[in-house]
Design an enzyme around this catalytic site. Structure first.
Site, mmCIF file in Angstrom:
data_model
loop_
_atom_site.group_PDB
_atom_site.id
_atom_site.type_symbol
_atom_site.label_atom_id
_atom_site.label_comp_id
_atom_site.label_asym_id
_atom_site.label_seq_id
_atom_site.Cartn_x
_atom_site.Cartn_y
_atom_site.Cartn_z
ATOM 1 N N ASP A 1 0.820 -1.214 0.000
ATOM 2 C CA ASP A 1 0.000 0.000 0.000
ATOM 3 C C ASP A 1 0.848 1.257 0.000
ATOM 4 O O ASP A 1 0.446 2.279 -0.549
ATOM 5 C CB ASP A 1 -0.908 0.042 1.247
ATOM 6 N N ASP A 13 -2.374 5.727 -2.799
ATOM 7 C CA ASP A 13 -1.758 4.562 -2.171
ATOM 8 C C ASP A 13 -1.037 3.811 -3.292
ATOM 9 O O ASP A 13 -1.552 3.727 -4.420
ATOM 10 C CB ASP A 13 -2.817 3.638 -1.552
ATOM 11 N N HIS A 42 -7.479 0.074 -3.795
ATOM 12 C CA HIS A 42 -6.373 -0.798 -4.203
ATOM 13 C C HIS A 42 -6.802 -1.698 -5.356
ATOM 14 O O HIS A 42 -7.805 -2.399 -5.267
ATOM 15 C CB HIS A 42 -5.823 -1.620 -3.029
ATOM 16 N N ASP A 61 -5.371 -4.397 -6.557
ATOM 17 C CA ASP A 61 -4.892 -5.780 -6.650
ATOM 18 C C ASP A 61 -5.871 -6.874 -6.219
ATOM 19 O O ASP A 61 -5.542 -8.057 -6.317
ATOM 20 C CB ASP A 61 -3.526 -5.936 -5.945
ATOM 21 N N CYS A 95 -0.842 -7.782 -1.014
ATOM 22 C CA CYS A 95 -0.819 -6.595 -0.133
ATOM 23 C C CYS A 95 0.235 -6.716 0.956
ATOM 24 O O CYS A 95 0.879 -5.725 1.319
ATOM 25 C CB CYS A 95 -2.150 -6.424 0.584
HETATM 26 O O1 DAV Z 1 -11.782 -6.208 -1.082
HETATM 27 O O2 DAV Z 1 -11.154 -5.292 -2.867
HETATM 28 C C1 DAV Z 1 -8.844 -4.929 -0.929
HETATM 29 C C2 DAV Z 1 -7.937 -4.052 -0.166
HETATM 30 C C3 DAV Z 1 -6.555 -4.426 -0.385
HETATM 31 N N1 DAV Z 1 -5.646 -3.630 0.400
HETATM 32 C C4 DAV Z 1 -11.133 -5.396 -1.666
HETATM 33 C C5 DAV Z 1 -10.227 -4.477 -0.885
#
Ligand code: DAV
Length: 385
Positions: A133, A217, A266, A268, A370
């Site tokens: 992050d 981030d 985010h 990913d 992450c």
């Molecule tokens: O559930 O898409 C993911 C957060 C990753 N740091 C999600 C949030």
């Protein structure tokens, strides 16, 4: 004796890898994409973490069923039982990485319950569990992301000893402009909206953060050599993406992607590039620009829904952390507790799954991708798009 043999195994393995490979660049920091052979990685820490204050920026991103938890626990350490279990599981992740010949580095342990005050706000911290992050590695450079939650304002401090070491050894080290994180950066009213309203607002380009000042981030950026894919999310604004674009200059193409997502934070767990021209796309979050990948000849794979028991309190994320995987190289993936369908998906792609159970660590908001930030992957800057 058992410990001794494990150590020996790791060392022998490490030496073999070093002698049989040539790192094109002597810099300790060198990573151009998400899949070249991994040599060094930072793995986050949950020790010292604190439940963030339930702020205007943070609240809209939390599922309503978890609101009582945050209202009660804000500023306090996360429940000890969960922290302990997550710590053990992350130690296991580190061991697995070492066994695969990867050098593992860890941040400092910091007490994130400590309250701090700037001219614009007062807050306590969060954690140093998710280096993905806060650290954006582009080639030989590490960019400390400005972040956008007040609870993450000082998160970089946990990584500073590592940053100093990498800098001394030749890495380029940059801190992106720190936002004031004053009230002007947030839309206070955002937590009042329903999910349907939030999806509509996102389609109109409206998120919790305003364009008052740049914020981002690092985890809203996905690297594929000369092409880097970014999303405007609740924590990354257009000014933040523009800052990265101008900072990196003509050598890189920054593409903005948007997804149908009630709570974009985010990229990913939404779009994860796992090989040259190969990406996982969250089947519940269609990408508006997906045709550009098809035109470029990429293979887009939609992973199956992951079955995780509700015993794991995913306070900060959806269940889609299942696609938040870390590639050791093009053919090996570290994946949390894969079910049969997930395993088959990887096998069909010719990728070997190295399973690790970090479901308790998921409770802190991130999956394997992450929890890690690749510092060195063996490879050169190329174009895949
Ligand atoms: O559930 O898409 C993911 C957060 C990753 N740091 C999600 C949030």
């Amino acid at each position: 004796l058992a410990n001794f043999s494990v150590n020996l195994l790791v060392r022998t393995h490490g030496i073999r890898r070093l002698s049989s490979t040539t790192q094109p660049d002597e810099c300790p920091v060198c990573s151009h994409n998400e899949w070249d052979p991994l040599e060094e990685v930072i793995v986050g820490r949950v020790e010292g973490s604190a439940v963030p204050p339930f702020s205007d920026a943070f609240k809209p991103m939390i599922e309503k069923r978890h609101w009582p938890f945050f209202e009660k626990m804000a500023g306090k350490p996360f429940p000890e039982e969960v922290t302990k279990k997550a710590t053990v599981q992350i130690e296991e992740l580190c061991n697995i990485l070492r066994h695969e010949g990867v050098t593992v580095r860890r941040p400092e342990i910091i007490d994130f319950t400590k309250v701090y005050e700037t001219p614009d706000f007062t807050s306590s911290g969060f954690h140093a569990a998710m280096p993905r992050d806060s650290l954006l590695v582009v080639g030989n450079e590490i960019i400390e992301a400005p972040m956008s939650w007040r609870s993450r304002f000082f998160e970089h401090r946990a990584f500073r000893p590592l940053m100093k070491e990498y800098f001394k050894k030749g890495a380029k080290w940059t801190a992106a402009p720190k936002p004031t994180m004053s009230d002007d950066l947030y839309k206070k009213e955002f937590s009042n909206f329903t999910d349907a309203e939030k999806i509509k607002l996102a389609e109109q380009g409206k998120f919790v953060t305003t364009e008052f000042e740049p914020c981002f981030d690092a985890a809203d950026f996905m690297r594929a050599g000369k092409d880097i894919f970014a999303q405007r999310s609740n924590v990354t604004n257009l000014m933040g993406i523009e800052w990265v674009k101008r900072h990196l200059g003509d050598k890189y193409n920054i593409h903005i992607l948007s997804f149908r997502d009630v709570n974009p934070i985010h990229i990913d767990s939404t779009f994860n590039i796992i090989g040259p021209g190969l990406a996982l796309l969250n089947p519940e979050r269609p990408c508006k620009q997906i045709d550009m990948f098809h035109k470029a000849g990429w293979k887009i794979v939609r992973p199956p829904v992951w079955v995780v028991s509700d015993d794991y309190p995913l306070w900060l994320s959806s269940k889609w952390l299942s696609m938040n995987v870390l590639m050791l190289d093009e053919k090996r993936v570290i994946c949390c507790d894969p079910d049969t369908a997930t395993r088959k998906m990887f096998e069909d792609l010719g990728i070997t799954v190295i399973p690790v159970d970090i479901r308790w660590a998921f409770c802190f908001g991130g999956g394997v991708h992450c929890w890690t930030s690749d510092i060195r992957r063996r490879g050169i800057l190329e174009s895949y798009f």
